[in-house]
Design a protein around this motif. Structure first.
Motif, mmCIF file in Angstrom:
data_model
loop_
_atom_site.group_PDB
_atom_site.id
_atom_site.type_symbol
_atom_site.label_atom_id
_atom_site.label_comp_id
_atom_site.label_asym_id
_atom_site.label_seq_id
_atom_site.Cartn_x
_atom_site.Cartn_y
_atom_site.Cartn_z
ATOM 1 N N THR A 21 0.858 -1.128 0.214
ATOM 2 C CA THR A 21 -0.026 -0.229 -0.035
ATOM 3 C C THR A 21 0.909 1.322 -0.029
ATOM 4 O O THR A 21 1.912 1.146 0.691
ATOM 5 N N SER A 186 -14.491 -8.965 -9.582
ATOM 6 C CA SER A 186 -13.746 -8.837 -8.107
ATOM 7 C C SER A 186 -12.718 -7.725 -7.998
ATOM 8 O O SER A 186 -12.289 -7.250 -7.030
ATOM 9 N N ASP A 189 -12.963 -3.885 -6.196
ATOM 10 C CA ASP A 189 -13.142 -4.068 -4.740
ATOM 11 C C ASP A 189 -11.474 -4.113 -4.225
ATOM 12 O O ASP A 189 -11.171 -3.607 -3.429
ATOM 13 N N ARG A 190 -10.644 -5.007 -4.778
ATOM 14 C CA ARG A 190 -9.490 -5.130 -4.678
ATOM 15 C C ARG A 190 -8.526 -3.826 -4.830
ATOM 16 O O ARG A 190 -7.555 -3.751 -3.872
ATOM 17 N N ARG A 192 -9.917 -0.640 -4.545
ATOM 18 C CA ARG A 192 -10.137 0.124 -3.750
ATOM 19 C C ARG A 192 -9.699 -0.095 -2.376
ATOM 20 O O ARG A 192 -9.390 0.910 -1.373
ATOM 21 N N ARG A 193 -9.577 -1.311 -1.834
ATOM 22 C CA ARG A 193 -8.939 -1.640 -0.509
ATOM 23 C C ARG A 193 -7.472 -1.282 -0.520
ATOM 24 O O ARG A 193 -7.163 -1.302 0.654
ATOM 25 N N ALA A 194 -6.733 -1.342 -1.626
ATOM 26 C CA ALA A 194 -5.247 -0.911 -1.557
ATOM 27 C C ALA A 194 -5.176 0.402 -1.838
ATOM 28 O O ALA A 194 -3.890 0.762 -1.744
ATOM 29 N N GLN A 195 -6.051 1.295 -2.117
ATOM 30 C CA GLN A 195 -5.906 2.674 -2.133
ATOM 31 C C GLN A 195 -5.846 3.528 -1.071
ATOM 32 O O GLN A 195 -6.614 4.107 -0.248
ATOM 33 N N GLY A 196 -4.589 3.587 -0.325
ATOM 34 C CA GLY A 196 -4.407 4.340 0.768
ATOM 35 C C GLY A 196 -4.598 5.777 0.811
ATOM 36 O O GLY A 196 -5.310 6.323 1.891
ATOM 37 N N GLN A 199 -8.502 6.370 0.480
ATOM 38 C CA GLN A 199 -9.249 6.425 1.526
ATOM 39 C C GLN A 199 -9.041 7.451 2.473
ATOM 40 O O GLN A 199 -9.869 7.664 3.395
ATOM 41 N N SER A 252 -10.015 3.750 -12.188
ATOM 42 C CA SER A 252 -10.933 4.099 -11.148
ATOM 43 C C SER A 252 -12.035 5.114 -11.764
ATOM 44 O O SER A 252 -13.160 5.289 -11.059
#
Length: 315
Positions: A21, A186, A189-190, A192-196, A199, A252
């Motif tokens: 990240t 899938s 979502d992967r 987005r979860r890695a976009q420090g 977020q 994105s």
């Protein structure tokens, strides 16, 4: 004076590195007044940093070098060398990592005294990067001076843009990249979860590279959509992993002509975007046989070209 010097052969090995990240370096805290349900309170908020970067190029024989400023781009600081190399790759200036002799990132001294703290970003953001090409690399001045035909606001018609792309792109490759529809669904979502940074700020675009199993291999963020892609492709170029013939590029935002152009130059066979593609982006996908996916979100997506490369569909 130079902040640091980067030689392309020392950046990283040709083997993929574990995904990490990204640090929250592209953010800045600011006190704001938050209003919700008629209630207000002062809170600390994170903003995505946007600062200018001047890109300069040195080229020509050793005894007669030319240094030329070719662009100023607004970007989120960080990965500036990757951003610049990706830009030069997708503009047709670079072909191989050995084309690069030296990369120098420099910070200019402030030219004016700031009148208040509000001027900090303008004063301290005067950064520049110099790419020194090997003496034997030939440069087309027409390529450097064509005024960035890839931008959506340039006023150049679609036909002229496609002709210009054909003039600098590598030969058309056979598209051999397939992916299962379930895997495709899938990947947002992967990402987005890695976009420090996203977020923290909610204000950054992201570009990610995936393999056919849906593994996120690399990610870059920036306030500019094209900058995020340039950073991503620049890192792969410096690691000598281009052309990226077995990779999916996920955006994105929307898929525009300039992002399709960059993907074509890097050899990417499939592009998916959370938003919509433009009409010219679809034409690029058709002409260069790039699978193009749009509106990839939740449990749906649209295929604008290359449906035979998405497996497991019921038609």
């Amino acid at each position: 004076m130079a902040d640091h010097l980067v030689l392309p052969r020392e950046t990283e090995s040709s083997n993929p590195m574990p995904l990490k990240t990204l640090p929250i370096a592209g953010t800045r805290r600011r006190e704001i007044l938050k209003v919700e349900a008629n209630q207000s309170a002062f809170v600390s908020d994170a903003l995505a940093v946007e600062e200018p970067l001047e890109i300069k190029l040195a080229y020509g024989p050793s005894n007669n070098r030319t240094v030329k400023s070719i662009a100023v781009t607004m970007r989120t600081p960080g990965n500036d060398a990757e951003l610049t190399i990706g830009f030069l790759l997708t503009e047709g200036v670079l072909r191989e990592p050995d084309d690069i002799e030296r990369i120098t990132v420099a910070a200019r001294a402030p030219e004016v005294e700031r009148e208040s703290d509000a001027d900090d970003e303008l004063v301290h953001a005067r950064n520049s990067i110099l790419i020194e090409l090997a003496p034997d690399v030939e440069i087309s001045l027409n390529t450097l001076e064509r005024n960035f035909y890839t931008t959506s606001s340039c006023g150049i018609c679609g036909k002229a843009s496609l002709l210009a792309l054909r003039s600098v792109c590598p030969p058309r490759r056979s598209n051999a990249f397939d992916i299962a529809a379930s895997v495709l669904l899938s990947v947002p979502d992967r990402l987005r979860r890695a976009q420090g940074n996203f977020q923290q700020t909610g204000g950054l675009h992201a570009a990610g590279l995936f393999d056919r199993e849906g593994n996120l291999l690399s990610l870059r963020e920036d306030v500019g959509r094209h900058n995020a892609v340039d950073k991503l492709l620049g890192a792969e170029f410096l690691a000598d992993r281009t052309p990226l013939v077995q990779r999916l590029l996920l955006l994105s935002g929307r898929a525009s002509f300039e992002l399709l152009q960059k993907a074509v130059m890097a050899g990417i066979p499939m592009i998916a975007s959370v938003g919509a593609p433009s009409s010219l982006a679809v034409r690029v996908a058709e002409q260069f046989d790039v699978t193009l996916i749009g509106f990839l979100r939740e449990n749906r997506f649209n295929i604008y070209h290359g449906a035979d490369h998405v497996m497991g569909l019921e038609v």
